[in-house]
Design a protein around this motif. Structure first.
Motif, PDB file in Angstrom:
ATOM      1  N   LEU A  59      -4.081  -4.705  -3.914  1.00 30.26           N
ATOM      2  CA  LEU A  59      -4.281  -6.151  -3.970  1.00 30.26           C
ATOM      3  C   LEU A  59      -3.235  -6.831  -4.840  1.00 30.26           C
ATOM      4  O   LEU A  59      -2.694  -7.877  -4.474  1.00 30.26           O
ATOM      5  N   TRP A  60      -2.948  -6.215  -5.996  1.00 32.87           N
ATOM      6  CA  TRP A  60      -1.995  -6.863  -6.905  1.00 32.87           C
ATOM      7  C   TRP A  60      -0.578  -6.804  -6.355  1.00 32.87           C
ATOM      8  O   TRP A  60       0.159  -7.794  -6.396  1.00 32.87           O
ATOM      9  N   SER A  65       0.252  -6.692  -3.293  1.00 31.65           N
ATOM     10  CA  SER A  65       0.293  -7.657  -2.187  1.00 31.65           C
ATOM     11  C   SER A  65       0.462  -9.069  -2.726  1.00 31.65           C
ATOM     12  O   SER A  65       1.192  -9.889  -2.152  1.00 31.65           O
ATOM     13  N   SER A  66      -0.205  -9.359  -3.839  1.00 27.14           N
ATOM     14  CA  SER A  66      -0.079 -10.668  -4.460  1.00 27.14           C
ATOM     15  C   SER A  66       1.354 -10.934  -4.900  1.00 27.14           C
ATOM     16  O   SER A  66       1.885 -12.035  -4.712  1.00 27.14           O
ATOM     17  N   ILE A  76      -3.240 -17.546  -1.396  1.00 26.34           N
ATOM     18  CA  ILE A  76      -3.681 -16.205  -1.001  1.00 26.34           C
ATOM     19  C   ILE A  76      -3.323 -15.201  -2.086  1.00 26.34           C
ATOM     20  O   ILE A  76      -4.110 -14.310  -2.421  1.00 26.34           O
ATOM     21  N   GLY A  77      -2.126 -15.342  -2.645  1.00 23.45           N
ATOM     22  CA  GLY A  77      -1.708 -14.467  -3.731  1.00 23.45           C
ATOM     23  C   GLY A  77      -2.632 -14.583  -4.931  1.00 23.45           C
ATOM     24  O   GLY A  77      -2.977 -13.577  -5.564  1.00 23.45           O
ATOM     25  N   LEU A 105      -9.196 -10.696  -6.993  1.00 22.83           N
ATOM     26  CA  LEU A 105      -9.901  -9.522  -6.474  1.00 22.83           C
ATOM     27  C   LEU A 105      -9.409  -8.245  -7.142  1.00 22.83           C
ATOM     28  O   LEU A 105     -10.192  -7.321  -7.387  1.00 22.83           O
ATOM     29  N   CYS A 106      -8.111  -8.208  -7.470  1.00 21.71           N
ATOM     30  CA  CYS A 106      -7.574  -7.005  -8.130  1.00 21.71           C
ATOM     31  C   CYS A 106      -8.115  -6.893  -9.549  1.00 21.71           C
ATOM     32  O   CYS A 106      -8.253  -5.787 -10.079  1.00 21.71           O
ATOM     33  N   LEU A 120      -5.880 -12.746  -4.123  1.00 21.65           N
ATOM     34  CA  LEU A 120      -5.675 -11.301  -4.203  1.00 21.65           C
ATOM     35  C   LEU A 120      -5.615 -10.838  -5.667  1.00 21.65           C
ATOM     36  O   LEU A 120      -6.137  -9.774  -6.009  1.00 21.65           O
ATOM     37  N   SER A 121      -5.001 -11.656  -6.530  1.00 23.20           N
ATOM     38  CA  SER A 121      -4.936 -11.314  -7.945  1.00 23.20           C
ATOM     39  C   SER A 121      -6.324 -11.266  -8.568  1.00 23.20           C
ATOM     40  O   SER A 121      -6.629 -10.381  -9.372  1.00 23.20           O
ATOM     41  N   THR A 142       0.814  -1.214   0.000  1.00 22.20           N
ATOM     42  CA  THR A 142       0.000   0.000   0.000  1.00 22.20           C
ATOM     43  C   THR A 142       0.851   1.269   0.000  1.00 22.20           C
ATOM     44  O   THR A 142       0.392   2.318  -0.444  1.00 22.20           O
ATOM     45  N   SER A 185       1.290 -14.520 -10.139  1.00 20.73           N
ATOM     46  CA  SER A 185       0.469 -13.358  -9.838  1.00 20.73           C
ATOM     47  C   SER A 185      -0.241 -12.828 -11.074  1.00 20.73           C
ATOM     48  O   SER A 185      -1.416 -12.470 -11.028  1.00 20.73           O
TER      49      SER A 185
END
Length: 300
Positions: free
Chosen positions: A81-82, A84-85, A149-150, A156-157, A153-154, A32, A94
């Motif tokens: 999100l990306w 973080s992935s 999890i990665g 969701l991004c 997150l991908s 972030t 990712s």
């Protein structure tokens, strides 16, 4: 804008945005923080042009302002999100989920704007997705909790960036793409700043090397988003999402060169298939554009 110019700009944007994953991998800063400083610096770089076009701010009403704020929130979520992935898995893992973007964009475009895709477009998207899946397939055997999890997150991004594009498709025409980009980037930066302050993520104390990465992110990959915002005046979000399928290929090749990540024969073939699909799509779009232009001339 002529269709061949659109294609050239899309190719430039693919090359520019492919560097994002590399820069994130080079950084030790939280996702972030990377996203926030990227957006703030991008706004600073746009200030000279925005100052020249400052009178356009008068065109922004309450409805447009709300749309810009929401678009910025979607963009902020996408970056956070990306990035973080990318901290949890390899570049190929990712970026592979990003191949779902044109599908999500088509669904969103149909639900919101009643846009319909031809069979040829769906086929070319399918070809590219197969290629992108081949690029990332080698990493699927390394499924650990962090990788899973990665992947989530991908995905969701992808939803977040499609929301950003769909909102922009209807609102970028209100002002120039420069003003729109500045407003949305600033909105994204503020959203990310609020998140960092609320969650206690340190916003200061990053060394010069990190700030060089922040600046690189603000210049190269962000150029792609400025181009996307400009092209929303001429094409829909599905077209832009389709071109982004070149990013996993470009990012993976750069990861091999700059990060030393390995590339299997399957990934090489998959990259070629994905690029062929993107090329077929752009050629198809060009032919459809010519048909439309010829019909307009006949009407005249």
């Amino acid at each position: 804008m002529k269709q061949n110019q659109t294609a050239i700009l899309l190719v430039i944007s693919i090359i520019a945005i492919s560097f994002a994953a590399i820069f994130v991998k080079w950084s030790d800063a939280p996702a972030t923080i990377l996203s926030m400083n990227r957006m703030y610096l991008a706004c600073l770089l746009l200030v000279p042009i925005v100052w020249i076009k400052r009178k356009e701010f008068k065109k922004i009403g309450r409805r447009e302002a709300i749309a810009f704020i929401l678009s910025g929130a979607c963009l902020a979520a996408h970056f956070a999100l990306w990035f973080s992935s990318l901290k949890l898995t390899t570049v190929a893992s990712s970026t592979i989920i990003l191949s779902l973007q044109p599908i999500v964009a088509m669904i969103g475009g149909f639900l919101i704007y009643r846009e319909r895709a031809s069979k040829a477009v769906i086929i070319t998207i399918g070809i590219s997705i197969i290629g992108v899946v081949m690029v990332g397939w080698g990493d699927f055997g390394l499924q650990t909790p962090s990788v899973l999890i990665g992947d989530l997150l991908s995905f969701l991004c992808v939803i977040a960036v499609v929301g950003y594009l769909l909102i922009g498709q209807n609102n970028v025409k209100k002002v120039s793409h420069w003003i729109y980009s500045f407003c949305v980037f600033l909105s994204a930066a503020v959203w990310l700043n609020i998140y960092n302050l609320v969650t206690g993520v340190p916003v200061q104390g990053y060394d010069f090397d990190e700030w060089k990465i922040f600046l690189l992110l603000a210049i190269f990959p962000t150029v792609a988003h400025v181009i996307f915002n400009m092209l929303l005046n001429y094409v829909n979000s599905t077209t832009i999402s389709m071109s982004v399928l070149g990013e996993p290929v470009g990012a993976t090749l750069l990861a091999v060169w700059l990060l030393g990540e390995k590339l299997s024969p399957l990934q090489i073939v998959g990259g070629a298939v994905a690029l062929i699909g993107v090329l077929m799509f752009l050629v198809r779009q060009n032919s459809e554009y010519r048909v439309v232009e010829e019909s307009k001339q006949e009407v005249r």
